[in-house]
Write a protein that holds these residues in place. Structure first.
Motif, PDB file in Angstrom:
ATOM      1  N   SER A  24       0.780  -1.289  -0.039  1.00 53.72           N
ATOM      2  CA  SER A  24      -0.091   0.161   0.007  1.00 53.72           C
ATOM      3  C   SER A  24       0.876   1.384  -0.071  1.00 53.72           C
ATOM      4  O   SER A  24       0.659   2.291  -0.544  1.00 53.72           O
ATOM      5  CB  SER A  24      -1.151  -0.045   1.324  1.00 53.72           C
ATOM      6  OG  SER A  24      -1.872  -1.069   1.073  1.00 53.72           O
ATOM      7  N   ALA A  28       0.952   4.049  -2.846  1.00 50.56           N
ATOM      8  CA  ALA A  28       0.470   5.473  -2.518  1.00 50.56           C
ATOM      9  C   ALA A  28       1.963   6.212  -3.132  1.00 50.56           C
ATOM     10  O   ALA A  28       1.707   7.472  -3.658  1.00 50.56           O
ATOM     11  CB  ALA A  28       0.514   5.755  -1.046  1.00 50.56           C
ATOM     12  N   SER A  31       1.747   6.769  -6.812  1.00 46.26           N
ATOM     13  CA  SER A  31       0.631   7.603  -7.364  1.00 46.26           C
ATOM     14  C   SER A  31       0.826   9.038  -6.667  1.00 46.26           C
ATOM     15  O   SER A  31       0.641  10.088  -7.799  1.00 46.26           O
ATOM     16  CB  SER A  31      -0.776   7.204  -6.522  1.00 46.26           C
ATOM     17  OG  SER A  31      -1.678   8.024  -6.635  1.00 46.26           O
ATOM     18  N   ALA A  32       1.615   9.404  -5.851  1.00 44.43           N
ATOM     19  CA  ALA A  32       1.986  10.645  -5.463  1.00 44.43           C
ATOM     20  C   ALA A  32       2.933  11.420  -6.535  1.00 44.43           C
ATOM     21  O   ALA A  32       3.261  12.331  -6.782  1.00 44.43           O
ATOM     22  CB  ALA A  32       2.312  10.988  -4.067  1.00 44.43           C
TER      23      ALA A  32
END
Length: 72
Positions: A24, A28, A31-32
């Motif tokens: 996860s 994340a 994606s950031a």
């Protein structure tokens, strides 16, 4: 997120939680990073990066001293 299957072994719930936390966090972070590239106006992916098509500086080879005095 796609389902994750355990193919071998019998992980404990704590081990599964640790793996899921790492997966996860990596998702994340990716994606950031993509959002930051879009906000900066840069290419969204390396496939769309046009700078890769530009010619790079040639690295000298092991015998480049032989041709260093040739006319260009």
């Amino acid at each position: 997120m796609a389902p994750i299957k355990v193919l071998h072994g019998q992980p404990t719930p704590e081990e599964l939680a640790a793996v899921m936390a790492v997966v996860s966090a990596r998702a994340a972070a990716a994606s950031a990073a993509a959002a930051a590239r879009r906000a900066a106006g840069g290419p969204v992916s390396t496939w769309a990066d046009r700078s890769a098509a530009m010619r790079r500086m040639q690295a000298p080879g092991p015998h480049s001293w032989r041709t260093s005095a040739w006319a260009h």
